[in-house]
Design a protein around this motif. Structure first.
Motif, PDB file in Angstrom:
ATOM      1  N   GLN A  23      41.947  77.689  71.112  1.00 43.81           N
ATOM      2  CA  GLN A  23      40.576  77.183  71.031  1.00 43.81           C
ATOM      3  C   GLN A  23      39.989  77.009  72.435  1.00 43.81           C
ATOM      4  O   GLN A  23      38.823  77.334  72.669  1.00 43.81           O
ATOM      5  CB  GLN A  23      40.535  75.842  70.280  1.00 43.81           C
ATOM      6  N   ILE A  47      39.088  80.386  73.650  1.00 52.69           N
ATOM      7  CA  ILE A  47      37.871  80.881  72.991  1.00 52.69           C
ATOM      8  C   ILE A  47      36.638  80.230  73.615  1.00 52.69           C
ATOM      9  O   ILE A  47      35.649  80.905  73.906  1.00 52.69           O
ATOM     10  CB  ILE A  47      37.938  80.618  71.471  1.00 52.69           C
ATOM     11  N   VAL A  48      36.705  78.930  73.830  1.00 57.49           N
ATOM     12  CA  VAL A  48      35.564  78.225  74.438  1.00 57.49           C
ATOM     13  C   VAL A  48      35.315  78.745  75.856  1.00 57.49           C
ATOM     14  O   VAL A  48      34.168  78.984  76.253  1.00 57.49           O
ATOM     15  CB  VAL A  48      35.803  76.696  74.434  1.00 57.49           C
ATOM     16  N   PHE A  95      36.122  81.738  77.045  1.00 60.37           N
ATOM     17  CA  PHE A  95      35.562  83.083  76.912  1.00 60.37           C
ATOM     18  C   PHE A  95      34.095  83.009  76.515  1.00 60.37           C
ATOM     19  O   PHE A  95      33.264  83.730  77.061  1.00 60.37           O
ATOM     20  CB  PHE A  95      36.350  83.884  75.869  1.00 60.37           C
ATOM     21  N   PHE A  96      33.795  82.132  75.557  1.00 59.56           N
ATOM     22  CA  PHE A  96      32.408  81.983  75.114  1.00 59.56           C
ATOM     23  C   PHE A  96      31.529  81.564  76.288  1.00 59.56           C
ATOM     24  O   PHE A  96      30.456  82.121  76.491  1.00 59.56           O
ATOM     25  CB  PHE A  96      32.332  80.945  73.994  1.00 59.56           C
ATOM     26  N   ASN A  97      31.999  80.566  77.037  1.00 59.75           N
ATOM     27  CA  ASN A  97      31.200  80.087  78.172  1.00 59.75           C
ATOM     28  C   ASN A  97      31.001  81.174  79.211  1.00 59.75           C
ATOM     29  O   ASN A  97      29.918  81.312  79.765  1.00 59.75           O
ATOM     30  CB  ASN A  97      31.842  78.857  78.800  1.00 59.75           C
ATOM     31  N   GLN A 132      31.507  84.695  78.876  1.00 57.41           N
ATOM     32  CA  GLN A 132      30.924  85.954  78.420  1.00 57.41           C
ATOM     33  C   GLN A 132      29.585  85.776  77.723  1.00 57.41           C
ATOM     34  O   GLN A 132      28.588  86.356  78.139  1.00 57.41           O
ATOM     35  CB  GLN A 132      31.910  86.666  77.472  1.00 57.41           C
ATOM     36  N   VAL A 133      29.590  85.008  76.674  1.00 55.78           N
ATOM     37  CA  VAL A 133      28.389  84.917  75.844  1.00 55.78           C
ATOM     38  C   VAL A 133      27.261  84.214  76.586  1.00 55.78           C
ATOM     39  O   VAL A 133      26.125  84.696  76.602  1.00 55.78           O
ATOM     40  CB  VAL A 133      28.714  84.207  74.506  1.00 55.78           C
ATOM     41  N   LEU A 134      27.556  83.082  77.212  1.00 50.46           N
ATOM     42  CA  LEU A 134      26.501  82.375  77.935  1.00 50.46           C
ATOM     43  C   LEU A 134      26.019  83.189  79.127  1.00 50.46           C
ATOM     44  O   LEU A 134      24.827  83.210  79.428  1.00 50.46           O
ATOM     45  CB  LEU A 134      26.976  80.989  78.363  1.00 50.46           C
ATOM     46  N   ASN A 160      23.830  85.833  77.724  1.00 52.72           N
ATOM     47  CA  ASN A 160      22.551  85.234  77.326  1.00 52.72           C
ATOM     48  C   ASN A 160      21.651  85.014  78.539  1.00 52.72           C
ATOM     49  O   ASN A 160      20.445  85.243  78.465  1.00 52.72           O
ATOM     50  CB  ASN A 160      22.770  83.924  76.591  1.00 52.72           C
TER      51      ASN A 160
END
Length: 180
Positions: free
Chosen positions: A91, A94-95, A97-99, A101-103, A106
């Motif tokens: 987890q 994942i957080v 990676f999200f922070n 890549q995705v952010l 964005n």
């Protein structure tokens, strides 16, 4: 009628039996019969006040429970804890990676949208400017054609011999064109 047997006991024992029967709300005979049944079924020795058999039975039960708990700990609790630890780590990954890549993506998309919006606004202004230029050019052509037609018509009316008037007409038309 029942076949009854008699037991003799001291006054102190009789008083104790009386207190027990009053506390339990039963007759002395019923309390006595229940005590005999209790000792018979549990195979307890009334002389053993510390109840060593009970202690031994409890110790065996305790050991059994502890062995069961240790076995369950090895079979279930340790693997569950390891699984939960691994899940928590996943987890966090994942957080992270999200922070990252995705952010990050964005932010890039937002920046590109802002640039696109600015470019679109610049293009709108340029299109309006071109439209104004085309409109003013068409208007200028129309006015120029009117002047030319007026010049041609006026020159034909003057005839071929009036040179000075033709020059005045040419000069007037030049001034009108310059005023556009």
């Amino acid at each position: 009628m029942e076949n009854l047997n008699a037991i003799k006991y001291t006054k102190v024992t009789g008083d104790k039996l009386q207190k027990i029967s009053l506390a339990l709300g039963r007759s002395k005979r019923t309390v006595f019969a229940q005590m005999v049944d209790y000792f018979y079924r549990n195979k307890k020795d009334p002389v053993d006040l510390n109840d060593e058999l009970l202690k031994i039975a409890l110790a065996k039960g305790h050991k059994s429970y502890m062995a069961f708990i240790r076995a369950q700990e090895d079979l279930l609790l340790v693997p569950i804890k390891q699984g939960v630890d691994k899940m928590i780590t996943n987890q966090r990954d994942i957080v992270k990676f999200f922070n990252e890549q995705v952010l990050g993506t964005n932010k890039t998309l937002l920046k590109n949208q802002e640039m696109f919006l600015k470019t679109a606004q610049d293009n709108d202004r340029l299109i309006k400017l071109i439209a104004q230029k085309i409109e003013s050019r068409d208007s200028l052509k129309f006015k120029m054609l009117q002047l030319l037609n007026t010049y041609i018509k006026a020159r034909e009316e003057l005839g071929t011999f009036k040179t000075r008037e033709k020059e005045e007409l040419a000069e007037l038309t030049r001034k009108q064109i310059e005023s556009l």
